[in-house]
Design an enzyme around this catalytic site. Sequence first.
Site, PDB file in Angstrom:
ATOM      1  N   ASN A  25       0.857  -1.191   0.110  1.00 12.52           N
ATOM      2  CA  ASN A  25      -0.091   0.004  -0.037  1.00 12.52           C
ATOM      3  C   ASN A  25       0.990   1.469   0.091  1.00 12.52           C
ATOM      4  O   ASN A  25       0.300   2.377  -0.207  1.00 12.52           O
ATOM      5  CB  ASN A  25      -0.911   0.034   1.405  1.00 12.52           C
ATOM      6  CG  ASN A  25      -2.159  -0.948   0.942  1.00 12.52           C
ATOM      7  OD1 ASN A  25      -2.298  -1.510  -0.084  1.00 12.52           O
ATOM      8  ND2 ASN A  25      -3.082  -0.990   2.023  1.00 12.52           N
ATOM      9  N   ARG A  58     -16.912   1.791  -2.438  1.00 12.36           N
ATOM     10  CA  ARG A  58     -15.746   2.292  -2.628  1.00 12.36           C
ATOM     11  C   ARG A  58     -15.663   3.108  -3.593  1.00 12.36           C
ATOM     12  O   ARG A  58     -15.111   3.055  -4.781  1.00 12.36           O
ATOM     13  CB  ARG A  58     -14.735   1.214  -2.752  1.00 12.36           C
ATOM     14  CG  ARG A  58     -14.515   0.158  -1.582  1.00 12.36           C
ATOM     15  CD  ARG A  58     -13.329  -0.753  -1.707  1.00 12.36           C
ATOM     16  NE  ARG A  58     -12.107  -0.227  -1.398  1.00 12.36           N
ATOM     17  CZ  ARG A  58     -10.860  -0.835  -1.393  1.00 12.36           C
ATOM     18  NH1 ARG A  58     -10.931  -2.136  -1.497  1.00 12.36           N
ATOM     19  NH2 ARG A  58      -9.599  -0.451  -1.115  1.00 12.36           N
ATOM     20  N   VAL A  83      -7.437   7.214   2.496  1.00 14.94           N
ATOM     21  CA  VAL A  83      -6.014   7.015   2.266  1.00 14.94           C
ATOM     22  C   VAL A  83      -5.982   7.387   0.726  1.00 14.94           C
ATOM     23  O   VAL A  83      -5.079   8.193   0.244  1.00 14.94           O
ATOM     24  CB  VAL A  83      -5.823   5.468   2.496  1.00 14.94           C
ATOM     25  CG1 VAL A  83      -4.347   5.296   1.916  1.00 14.94           C
ATOM     26  CG2 VAL A  83      -5.937   5.342   4.080  1.00 14.94           C
TER      27      VAL A  83
END
Length: 419
Positions: A23, A123, A166
């Site tokens: 990530n 999402r 994020v």
Amino acid sequence: MQKLEVIGGKKISGTIVISGSKNATLPILASTILTNKKITINNIPVVRDVETMAELLKTIGSNVKFDRKKKKIEIYNKKPLKTFAPYYLLKTMRAGVLVLGALLAKYRIAKVSLPGGCAIGSRPIDLHLDALKKMGAKIKIKDGYVHASATKGLRGSNIKFSKISVGATENILIAACFASGESKLRNCAIEPEVEDLIIFLKKIGCKIKRIGKRSLNVLGTNKLKSTTHKVIFDRIEAGTYIIAAALTKGHLKIKNINPKIILTEIKLLNKMGVKITKKKDHIIVNRTESLKNINIVTKPYPGFPTDLQAQIMILMTKADGISTIQENIFENRFMHVSELRRMGAKIEIKGNKAKVFGKSKLNGAELMATDLRASVCLVLAGLIPSSKTIINRIYHLDRGYEKIEKKLLKCGAQIRRLR
Ligand code: UD1
């Protein structure tokens, strides 16, 4: 379709070296679009999502050299890149959308596929798009693609994210680094992976200043430099192996990490009765006493990570009494529960809350993995019973866990890949 076979009942003991963070690697790779100077990135995890991002960069014309043995990627973009990111590369990896901010900032135009649907929740990318619009972009969604343009270039803006994200923080931060003028980004994510991106961007000459816990000041620049960067360790992988040792009463050294970054997880596992000795760059996990029940709420960093929720649930099935989990980040992140129930776990779900009954006896079963973290939770579950567990559809696992069966095998697990 590849499967994993696990025969549990063995202690996970020995040493595991933690890989670089997927990530953190993905946004850093996306941000290299901004520069035509030579970039070297070390400690790259060789996992499928990173391969997909490298492929995406190559597809748009980036000169990417991936040395898998040395876990190193070199990028040297001498020619302008294409500004089209196709669906077939974004359908398996949502983080592909991170190229949008960089392409738009640098080339003033971008056509990027909307990321594919994802099992753990809807999402959306509205936060990314709203911020880019504030920076002067015109955005249309057509035929499954984001068509974005900013004919005069993106301009620095004041952006307050309505929710901590994020990906949106990373995408907009990258864009702001190359926009004209100053940006203030507020209510930003402060995950260690975002911090690693900031460190990288500053190394290439971006002007970023932290002006509050979740606020950043960014002064756009197009004068960027060459650099070498080592990606931060994968804190979710580290947490997963701590749980593997705790589950099996093993004695495990977990290397190449910074324990200060995972203090929330360490404190919580201590509370459950897992002994964790912290050293500068490693920890030692030891579990001898019985596990106590616990209540967990997933939150943005520094809270307990949603990416470790499925794994801790397994540990809860072995604790005394009833434990609870409240999943606050993704609306559909209990898909592993039905598979765990098939192994004998007693878990009740109401909305975003799970009630996990401890001291469940788990039996081996044939299981289906549904997403990345759910897959690894099934592997952990398989480490418990001495009967056989088969996990199907493990391509999810290969998106984010480097050499998982090799790492576990070396520490005493009985695990193999069936092709
Ligand atoms: C990243 C991580 C993922 C982790 C997640 C939360 C990567 C590649 N992936 O995903 O492993 O589980 O953070 O820590 O780093 N949201 C919106 N609108 C948006 C963007 C997000 O409503 O435009 C919502 C999401 O649906 C979710 C929440 O915000 O409910 C947080 O998502 P976000 O932090 O953006 O997750 P990702 O960046 O996709």
